[in-house]
Motif scaffolding. Structure first.
Motif, PDB file in Angstrom:
ATOM      1  N   UNK A 204       0.840  -1.197   0.000  1.00  0.00           N
ATOM      2  CA  UNK A 204       0.000   0.000   0.000  1.00  0.00           C
ATOM      3  C   UNK A 204       0.873   1.244   0.000  1.00  0.00           C
ATOM      4  N   UNK A 205       0.726   2.040  -1.037  1.00  0.00           N
ATOM      5  CA  UNK A 205       1.450   3.296  -1.146  1.00  0.00           C
ATOM      6  C   UNK A 205       0.782   4.342  -0.258  1.00  0.00           C
ATOM      7  N   UNK A 206       1.547   4.897   0.656  1.00  0.00           N
ATOM      8  CA  UNK A 206       1.000   5.917   1.538  1.00  0.00           C
ATOM      9  C   UNK A 206       0.912   7.264   0.841  1.00  0.00           C
ATOM     10  N   UNK A 207      -0.121   8.017   1.145  1.00  0.00           N
ATOM     11  CA  UNK A 207      -0.210   9.374   0.604  1.00  0.00           C
ATOM     12  C   UNK A 207      -0.885  10.281   1.622  1.00  0.00           C
ATOM     13  N   UNK A 208      -0.387  11.505   1.693  1.00  0.00           N
ATOM     14  CA  UNK A 208      -1.008  12.528   2.537  1.00  0.00           C
ATOM     15  C   UNK A 208      -1.211  13.757   1.662  1.00  0.00           C
ATOM     16  N   UNK A 209      -2.410  14.345   1.749  1.00  0.00           N
ATOM     17  CA  UNK A 209      -2.758  15.484   0.910  1.00  0.00           C
ATOM     18  C   UNK A 209      -3.130  16.673   1.781  1.00  0.00           C
ATOM     19  N   UNK A 272      -5.412  32.764  -1.520  1.00  0.00           N
ATOM     20  CA  UNK A 272      -4.937  31.854  -2.559  1.00  0.00           C
ATOM     21  C   UNK A 272      -4.679  30.512  -1.904  1.00  0.00           C
ATOM     22  N   UNK A 273      -4.888  29.459  -2.653  1.00  0.00           N
ATOM     23  CA  UNK A 273      -4.684  28.131  -2.058  1.00  0.00           C
ATOM     24  C   UNK A 273      -4.192  27.135  -3.098  1.00  0.00           C
ATOM     25  N   UNK A 274      -3.541  26.106  -2.606  1.00  0.00           N
ATOM     26  CA  UNK A 274      -3.014  25.045  -3.463  1.00  0.00           C
ATOM     27  C   UNK A 274      -3.226  23.696  -2.796  1.00  0.00           C
ATOM     28  N   UNK A 275      -3.517  22.684  -3.616  1.00  0.00           N
ATOM     29  CA  UNK A 275      -3.660  21.308  -3.124  1.00  0.00           C
ATOM     30  C   UNK A 275      -2.374  20.552  -3.430  1.00  0.00           C
ATOM     31  N   UNK A 276      -1.855  19.864  -2.438  1.00  0.00           N
ATOM     32  CA  UNK A 276      -0.523  19.250  -2.522  1.00  0.00           C
ATOM     33  C   UNK A 276      -0.622  17.791  -2.107  1.00  0.00           C
ATOM     34  N   UNK A 277       0.048  16.935  -2.876  1.00  0.00           N
ATOM     35  CA  UNK A 277      -0.002  15.493  -2.636  1.00  0.00           C
ATOM     36  C   UNK A 277       1.412  14.963  -2.404  1.00  0.00           C
ATOM     37  N   UNK A 278       1.627  14.279  -1.279  1.00  0.00           N
ATOM     38  CA  UNK A 278       2.876  13.585  -0.985  1.00  0.00           C
ATOM     39  C   UNK A 278       2.598  12.084  -0.981  1.00  0.00           C
ATOM     40  N   UNK A 279       3.498  11.314  -1.591  1.00  0.00           N
ATOM     41  CA  UNK A 279       3.344   9.851  -1.589  1.00  0.00           C
ATOM     42  C   UNK A 279       4.676   9.188  -1.269  1.00  0.00           C
ATOM     43  N   UNK A 280       4.604   8.092  -0.532  1.00  0.00           N
ATOM     44  CA  UNK A 280       5.824   7.352  -0.217  1.00  0.00           C
ATOM     45  C   UNK A 280       5.466   5.973   0.313  1.00  0.00           C
ATOM     46  N   UNK A 281       6.409   5.065   0.192  1.00  0.00           N
ATOM     47  CA  UNK A 281       6.271   3.752   0.817  1.00  0.00           C
ATOM     48  C   UNK A 281       6.708   3.787   2.270  1.00  0.00           C
TER      49      UNK A 281
END
Length: 419
Positions: A204-209, A272-281
């Motif tokens: 399962x690839x972890x992701x935090x947004x 102003x806003x931005x959506x950001x995605x981090x992914x890691x094992x």
């Protein structure tokens, strides 16, 4: 937990495949490709955007009833359930069970035109493969078991769940494990997602947004010139964040997915806003990236506030920032010695398939993170163009994929009954 050797797992699968009712289930799958494709075409014609899956859920509940599933119900978040009871256990049994699930939702907004094109074994439509294929496979497996009167060693819960895609953040499966009385009984969880008959997601690839929002006083571009500008500060923060080094091993990525803000070209924006995605094992890398995001935002806001403070006009209105977590998918993996994995390899050996283990972010993330044996697999056939308007599915060789799902499910039920 009972551990299966490769030989014992293969012996079990071979014995299951030789049973007369299992042959009858295979025969149903072989003889009903049009019925399965009809289901798939009907369901993909029903919009199921994130947080808008109700109509498709209602359609699935009706199909569950027609298939002969017991205790068909819809929970508080929209997950649809049906049960196939263990053949030789009382209905009130509280022993281990297995979940077979597929997600209802698509990535497409409710206003997306759902143009359906069907040509023989090929279906083209938004969501045709992801997850039209998984849902059609779910219905096919449940129906084949009922029609063939296959005996089940433990209860099988058939689940069509909401909230797998995007900002749904796995909310359907998350709700099952947090709120359902069934959660403590789940011995294993098999997820059907898309097409294919060789791959299985076991890591399962972890992701935090996150949503980064920067706010300021706003104003007129000329008369309020010099006022702190949220878009400029956001750009500064994102530029610094984008330069953050990420390792190849453990594989880690960052993506800035959307940017919003401003009213007009001659207006200093108020936000102003931005959506950001981090992914890691590796969860430690996700924590590191979160720290980098906070530092970039804090430094950018402090810098532009200091610039504004030093201007001759002495403007004192200041920028502020807020970081909101909008998604959290835990990283985990199915252990190499897991009985579920041994059973998958045995099924693939029996069917002459190659076992292709992969990394991905699916509904299986949740059970895996909780220590529940789980994997995500295709429901046969082939597909492409996922998450685009040109998405397509081909039912060619769907049958072997469904046989694979059926045998793995039955073998897992037998293992669960021994726990």
């Amino acid at each position: 937990m009972t551990v299966l050797s490769r030989n014992s797992a293969f012996t079990r699968v071979t014995a299951l495949a030789g049973l007369r009712p299992v042959h009858a289930a295979f025969a149903w799958l072989h003889g009903n490709p049009k019925t399965i494709m009809d289901w798939q075409a009907e369901l993909v014609a029903i919009p199921a955007p994130p947080f808008g899956e109700q109509k498709r859920g209602e359609w699935l509940a009706e199909r569950f009833r027609e298939a002969g599933l017991n205790n068909v119900e819809t929970d508080a978040v929209g997950n649809v359930f049906g049960t196939l009871p263990a053949t030789h256990l009382p209905s009130e049994s509280s022993g281990p069970l297995v979940v077979l699930s597929a997600h209802i939702d698509t990535v497409f907004p409710s206003e997306t035109p759902l143009k359906i094109e069907r040509d023989g074994e090929r279906l083209a439509a938004p969501g045709a493969c992801d997850n039209g294929a998984g849902l059609a496979g779910l219905l096919a497996i449940a129906t084949a078991i009922v029609q063939a009167r296959v005996e089940l060693a433990a209860p099988l819960v058939i689940m069509a769940n909401v909230g797998e895609e995007g900002e749904g953040d796995l909310r359907g499966v998350r709700h099952l494990y947090k709120k359902s009385a069934r959660a403590e009984r789940i011995a294993a969880h098999i997820v059907l997602d898309g097409a294919g008959a060789s791959a299985a997601v076991t890591q399962a690839l972890g992701s935090i947004r996150y949503l980064l929002t920067i706010k300021g006083p706003g104003g007129h571009s000329f008369t309020d010139a010099g006022a702190v500008n949220p878009i400029v500060a956001l750009a500064t923060a994102l530029s610094v964040l984008a330069s953050t080094k990420v390792p190849n091993e453990p594989r880690t990525t960052l993506n800035i997915g959307t940017i919003q803000g401003g009213t007009s070209v001659n207006t200093i924006p108020e936000s102003a806003q931005a959506a950001i995605d981090f992914r890691s094992t590796d969860i430690a890398q996700l924590v590191r990236m979160e720290v980098a995001l906070h530092r970039a935002a804090e430094d950018a806001v402090a810098h532009w506030n200091a610039v504004a403070d030093g201007l001759a006009n002495g403007r004192r209105a200041r920028l502020s920032f807020e970081i909101t977590k909008i998604g959290d998918r835990p990283a985990a993996a199915l252990p190499e010695d897991a009985p579920l994995l041994a059973s998958l390899r045995a099924v693939d050996r029996h069917l002459g398939l190659r076992t292709d283990l992969r990394l991905g972010s699916t509904d299986a993330n949740i059970p895996l993170s909780l220590g529940v044996p789980a994997l995500s697999m295709g429901a046969g056939g082939d597909g492409g163009g996922a998450h685009t308007l040109a998405e397509w599915f081909s039912a060619k060789d769907r049958e072997v994929g469904l046989r694979r799902v059926l045998l793995l499910t039955l073998a897992t039920l037998e293992w669960a009954a021994e726990q």
